[in-house]
Design a protein around this motif. Structure first.
Motif, PDB file in Angstrom:
ATOM      1  N   UNK A   1     -88.772 -15.460  34.933  1.00 57.10           N
ATOM      2  CA  UNK A   1     -87.388 -15.001  35.008  1.00 57.10           C
ATOM      3  C   UNK A   1     -86.403 -16.051  34.522  1.00 57.10           C
ATOM      4  N   UNK A   2     -86.784 -17.318  34.674  1.00 62.89           N
ATOM      5  CA  UNK A   2     -85.873 -18.391  34.278  1.00 62.89           C
ATOM      6  C   UNK A   2     -85.810 -18.567  32.766  1.00 62.89           C
ATOM      7  N   UNK A   3     -86.727 -17.912  32.043  1.00 58.36           N
ATOM      8  CA  UNK A   3     -86.760 -18.095  30.590  1.00 58.36           C
ATOM      9  C   UNK A   3     -85.492 -17.567  29.925  1.00 58.36           C
ATOM     10  N   UNK A   4     -84.875 -16.549  30.517  1.00 53.69           N
ATOM     11  CA  UNK A   4     -83.671 -15.964  29.923  1.00 53.69           C
ATOM     12  C   UNK A   4     -82.394 -16.679  30.352  1.00 53.69           C
ATOM     13  N   UNK A   5     -82.496 -17.626  31.276  1.00 50.35           N
ATOM     14  CA  UNK A   5     -81.322 -18.339  31.752  1.00 50.35           C
ATOM     15  C   UNK A   5     -81.051 -19.551  30.861  1.00 50.35           C
TER      16      UNK A   5
ATOM     17  N   UNK B   1     -79.462 -28.508  37.252  1.00 49.40           N
ATOM     18  CA  UNK B   1     -79.996 -29.763  36.738  1.00 49.40           C
ATOM     19  C   UNK B   1     -80.614 -30.512  37.911  1.00 49.40           C
ATOM     20  N   UNK B   2     -81.920 -30.345  38.103  1.00 50.95           N
ATOM     21  CA  UNK B   2     -82.617 -30.912  39.257  1.00 50.95           C
ATOM     22  C   UNK B   2     -83.977 -31.434  38.808  1.00 50.95           C
ATOM     23  N   UNK B   3     -84.025 -32.616  38.209  1.00 51.91           N
ATOM     24  CA  UNK B   3     -85.283 -33.119  37.638  1.00 51.91           C
ATOM     25  C   UNK B   3     -86.368 -33.427  38.666  1.00 51.91           C
ATOM     26  N   UNK B   4     -86.002 -33.532  39.950  1.00 53.41           N
ATOM     27  CA  UNK B   4     -87.006 -33.848  40.972  1.00 53.41           C
ATOM     28  C   UNK B   4     -87.496 -32.602  41.710  1.00 53.41           C
ATOM     29  N   UNK B   5     -86.823 -31.484  41.543  1.00 52.73           N
ATOM     30  CA  UNK B   5     -87.152 -30.268  42.271  1.00 52.73           C
ATOM     31  C   UNK B   5     -88.188 -29.472  41.486  1.00 52.73           C
ATOM     32  N   UNK B   6     -89.311 -29.156  42.107  1.00 56.28           N
ATOM     33  CA  UNK B   6     -90.452 -28.555  41.410  1.00 56.28           C
ATOM     34  C   UNK B   6     -90.334 -27.038  41.291  1.00 56.28           C
ATOM     35  N   UNK B   7     -89.149 -26.533  41.053  1.00 54.22           N
ATOM     36  CA  UNK B   7     -88.909 -25.124  40.795  1.00 54.22           C
ATOM     37  C   UNK B   7     -87.696 -25.006  39.864  1.00 54.22           C
ATOM     38  N   UNK B   8     -87.650 -23.923  39.102  1.00 61.12           N
ATOM     39  CA  UNK B   8     -86.438 -23.591  38.362  1.00 61.12           C
ATOM     40  C   UNK B   8     -85.520 -22.835  39.312  1.00 61.12           C
ATOM     41  N   UNK B   9     -84.307 -23.321  39.462  1.00 59.96           N
ATOM     42  CA  UNK B   9     -83.397 -22.716  40.442  1.00 59.96           C
ATOM     43  C   UNK B   9     -82.078 -22.362  39.775  1.00 59.96           C
ATOM     44  N   UNK B  10     -81.634 -21.117  40.002  1.00 57.55           N
ATOM     45  CA  UNK B  10     -80.340 -20.666  39.494  1.00 57.55           C
ATOM     46  C   UNK B  10     -79.280 -20.927  40.561  1.00 57.55           C
ATOM     47  N   UNK B  11     -78.234 -21.675  40.242  1.00 56.27           N
ATOM     48  CA  UNK B  11     -77.218 -22.010  41.261  1.00 56.27           C
ATOM     49  C   UNK B  11     -76.554 -20.764  41.827  1.00 56.27           C
ATOM     50  N   UNK B  12     -76.154 -20.863  43.088  1.00 52.85           N
ATOM     51  CA  UNK B  12     -75.445 -19.786  43.762  1.00 52.85           C
ATOM     52  C   UNK B  12     -74.216 -20.362  44.450  1.00 52.85           C
ATOM     53  N   UNK B  13     -73.165 -19.561  44.467  1.00 48.05           N
ATOM     54  CA  UNK B  13     -71.927 -19.960  45.135  1.00 48.05           C
ATOM     55  C   UNK B  13     -71.685 -19.012  46.299  1.00 48.05           C
ATOM     56  N   UNK B  14     -71.455 -19.586  47.471  1.00 46.71           N
ATOM     57  CA  UNK B  14     -71.231 -18.808  48.688  1.00 46.71           C
ATOM     58  C   UNK B  14     -69.755 -18.909  49.076  1.00 46.71           C
TER      59      UNK B  14
ATOM     60  N   UNK C   1     -68.969 -22.784  48.504  1.00 45.25           N
ATOM     61  CA  UNK C   1     -70.042 -23.776  48.567  1.00 45.25           C
ATOM     62  C   UNK C   1     -71.091 -23.458  47.511  1.00 45.25           C
ATOM     63  N   UNK C   2     -71.401 -24.448  46.691  1.00 48.22           N
ATOM     64  CA  UNK C   2     -72.498 -24.329  45.718  1.00 48.22           C
ATOM     65  C   UNK C   2     -73.764 -24.869  46.364  1.00 48.22           C
ATOM     66  N   UNK C   3     -74.860 -24.122  46.255  1.00 49.39           N
ATOM     67  CA  UNK C   3     -76.089 -24.521  46.942  1.00 49.39           C
ATOM     68  C   UNK C   3     -76.916 -25.536  46.167  1.00 49.39           C
TER      69      UNK C   3
END
Length: 706
Positions: A40-44, A543-556, A616-618
């Protein structure tokens, strides 16, 4: 007439049956496999970053391993088998000859032409009768003939003769194509006869017993148990129960990290001897003296006590590795380093369950602590650490050089607001950053999506006033202004307005369409809006080079009562926006005005209600917004009176009252007919007057862009 059922003795029809059955099963499984295989992250869009730390390969391998885990081995095997079976069945369909059934023809049976005379028919029949009469004819062993074959042939000859000479038999042949009259239907069943042959019935019963008595209940039970085993946030129910027991009103980010370590998922990760293997080494590293903090892992003394109070086991191992991950501690062991990066995504998934628990209590502190813990996990930062460590190549020493002796950490925005020469002079040097590393850090900082709120207000769609218990919309207007952005354009006042859709535009009301400012009317000066389909755009992956997942930011976005420390309006989450954040190159900001909307019910009583709005950005530390907003709720009767007062006509220009009003310096209203004509002309050209008036009267709070 009867119906004759026959099994597929020739082996022609059963490949069609098997092919159809395999198709029905294989197609859904193939769709499921493709869906799981698609990233899913390929299109982001992604942040352009060249930074690689010492364990980048380990992090990348964990990301790929997680993607492979979604592709279940049994699913791959089932899909391959299904397509192989369908291919083989197609081969059989193409190569197997279909059985041919010749039509019953008395002329062919007697061996005469269709134009034969009655005399020729009788003569031929006599010859064949003498030749094939059962009393005279003898079976030919060379042709494997039997007495039954000869009898059948003689009967066919007799029927053929009668069909051509006997009136009744001839009528049957003409009407029904058979001398015996109307025949029954013959239906072939697409199953090989061997399946239902004598002696094989028990195997068929056994097969049905396995399918419907064992396999089907197992699949249904597994699905049902799986739904009960996990919460709607996707974590194990046992983990959610443990997090519930760890909840406290005074919990902070460190407490949330400790609570996350109770997850049952870690027990599956650290089975058997893995729970104690290397634990002492990890603890000695995280509890060593830190460069900028008392402890290298970034945990407080209270967090240290909680760690030491735990018995050895999966929870203690998970908690120690979490602090090693947050503190970016080098463990000098490939297995321990891999485990260190593996626990972070699990902990982050557990924060969703803790968010739900905090929302159940509606306390502000625990909810914010959970969001901040999520930021720390994604960026691999200890609680209360410098936000500058989010930038590539920034170490505690570099952050210390920027912040000096200040007790307050510098944000990424504050650092980037400094002149380039001043930034460079502080961070470039011996034991700090090289020139190349500095340019990379600045490049990444200018791609981080910081949502700068320009305006926030309340409104009720189609109304000028907010009355008790009405459906209120919180409208938040803001732009993504990355840190260090240059030549940021001024805000267009028209972009801050939220125009109500037309009453009959159901798509716009439902949010499937948006209204965009395209210009102004030349005569009236009023804005002209154009309706277009809503196409939501996702910001770049975190932009999270240490996090072992692709994550899409969310704003709450949520509202709190600062006096009571309670959540007034639960969070509304936004992961996609109506305007792009960056241009096609992925680096140039669009500075487009974004619109976030959250609907809730107004208080049941009139009054002025002051809330604290949190955005808040997660995914990023220090990219949050906190501001006061005021909701003005009018009494329903008072709002109606104010509407009536606004509708009272002013003195017309050609009346006595109008002349006196003009003498006093006022501007009298023109004659009604004239005004209506102009209004109609204006409506025909712009068509947005009513909506514009409604919107301008509903603003209750405005904040300048900071």
């Amino acid at each position: 007439m009867s119906t004759d059922y026959a099994y597929d003795e020739e082996g022609y029809l059963w490949p069609f049956f098997v092919f159809t059955l395999a198709l029905i099963i294989t197609l859904p499984l193939t769709y499921l496999l493709v869906k799981r295989s698609r990233d899913p992250a390929a299109s982001f869009p992604r942040t352009h970053i060249n930074f690689k730390h010492a364990h980048t390969d380990t992090v990348d391998s964990l990301r790929k391993q997680e993607k492979r885990k979604d592709r279940k081995l049994w699913l791959v095997f089932a899909v391959i088998t299904g397509w192989a079976v369908m291919g083989y069945m197609l081969y059989l369909i193409q190569t197997t000859e279909a059985p041919t059934h010749e039509l019953w023809n008395p002329y062919d049976i007697l061996g005469i032409s269709d134009s034969a005379t009655e005399k020729q028919i009788k003569s031929t029949y006599k010859k064949l009768s003498l030749k094939f009469h059962p009393d005279k004819a003898k079976p030919d062993p060379a042709k494997n003939e039997t007495i039954d074959d000869l009898n059948s042939r003689y009967v066919e000859i007799s029927k053929a003769y009668q069909a051509l000479t006997d009136e009744d038999v001839r009528n049957n042949y003409i009407q029904y194509g058979n001398p015996d009259g109307k025949q029954g239907y013959s239906i072939n069943i697409a199953l090989p006869k061997i399946i239902v042959s004598d002696g094989n019935g028990k195997y068929v019963v056994l097969l049905y017993s396995v399918l419907f008595g064992v396999l089907l209940p197992y699949l249904v039970g597994s699905w049902w148990y799986g739904t009960l085993r996990r919460s709607k946030e996707g974590v194990l129910m046992e983990s959610a129960n443990r997090l519930f027991r760890e909840y406290k009103e005074s919990i902070d980010e460190g407490g949330v990290v400790t609570a996350l370590s109770t997850g049952k998922e870690f027990e599956e990760l650290f089975k058997g001897d893995k729970a104690d293997s290397g634990l002492s080494k990890v603890e000695s590293r995280i509890l060593a003296e830190g460069e900028l903090t008392p402890l290298a892992g970034g945990l407080s003394l209270k967090d240290k006590e909680k760690l030491e109070d735990l018995e050895s086991g999966p929870q203690r191992k998970a908690l120690a590795l979490l602090w090693a991950y947050l503190g970016r501690i080098e463990l000098d062991d490939s297995e321990l380093n891999k485990a260190k990066f593996a626990v972070a995504p699990i902990a982050h998934s557990l924060t969703k369950a803790f968010n739900a628990i905090a929302l159940a209590y509606m306390n502000t502190g625990p909810l914010l602590a959970s969001y901040y813990a999520s930021q720390n996990i994604i960026q691999a930062l200890p609680p209360k650490s410098s936000p500058l460590l989010q930038l590539p190549y920034f170490t505690p020493a570099v952050a210390k050089a920027v912040e000096g002796d200040s007790r307050v950490h510098s944000s990424v925005q504050g650092f980037m607001d400094r002149p380039d020469t001043k930034r460079r002079s502080v961070v470039v040097g011996k034991n700090l950053l090289t020139e190349e590393q500095y340019r990379e850090a600045i490049s990444v900082a200018k791609q981080l999506p910081y949502l700068r709120v320009a305006k926030a207000y309340f409104k009720v769609t189609g109304e000028r006033f907010i009355i008790p218990s009405s459906l209120v919309t919180l409208v938040v207007k803001g732009r993504f202004v990355p840190p260090g952005s240059e030549q940021v354009p001024e805000i267009n006042a028209a972009d801050l307005e939220d125009v109500d859709p037309a009453e009959d535009d159901l798509d716009a009301i439902a949010g499937r369409k948006t209204r965009k400012l395209v210009g102004k009317d030349e005569k009236t000066g009023k804005p002209i809006y154009e309706t277009s389909e809503t196409e939501l755009v996702a910001p770049p992956l975190a932009s999270a080079p240490y996090f072992a997942r692709d994550h899409s930011p969310r704003w709450h976005v949520f509202l709190t009562d600062s006096k009571q420390g309670r959540v007034a309006v639960p969070p509304f989450t936004f992961a996609q926006f109506d305007r792009p954040v960056f241009e096609a190159d992925g680096r140039t900001p669009t500075f487009a005005m974004q619109t976030l909307k959250a609907q809730f019910q107004a208080p049941p009583q009139a009054g002025h209600y002051t809330f604290v709005m949190h955005v808040v950005c997660d995914s990023y530390v220090g990219f949050d917004t906190k501001m006061e907003v005021t909701l003005i709720v009018e009494e329903a009767s008072k709002a109606a009176e104010m509407e009536v007062e606004d509708e009272i006509s002013e003195p017309e220009e050609d009346s006595i009252a109008g002349i006196m009003h003009a003498a006093k310096g006022g501007q009298p209203k023109r004659r009604k007919q004239k005004d209506e004509e102009e209004e109609e002309d204006s409506d025909e050209e712009s068509g947005t007057d009513d909506e514009d008036d409604d919107t301008s009267a509903t603003n209750t709070d405005t904040e300048p862009e900071n």
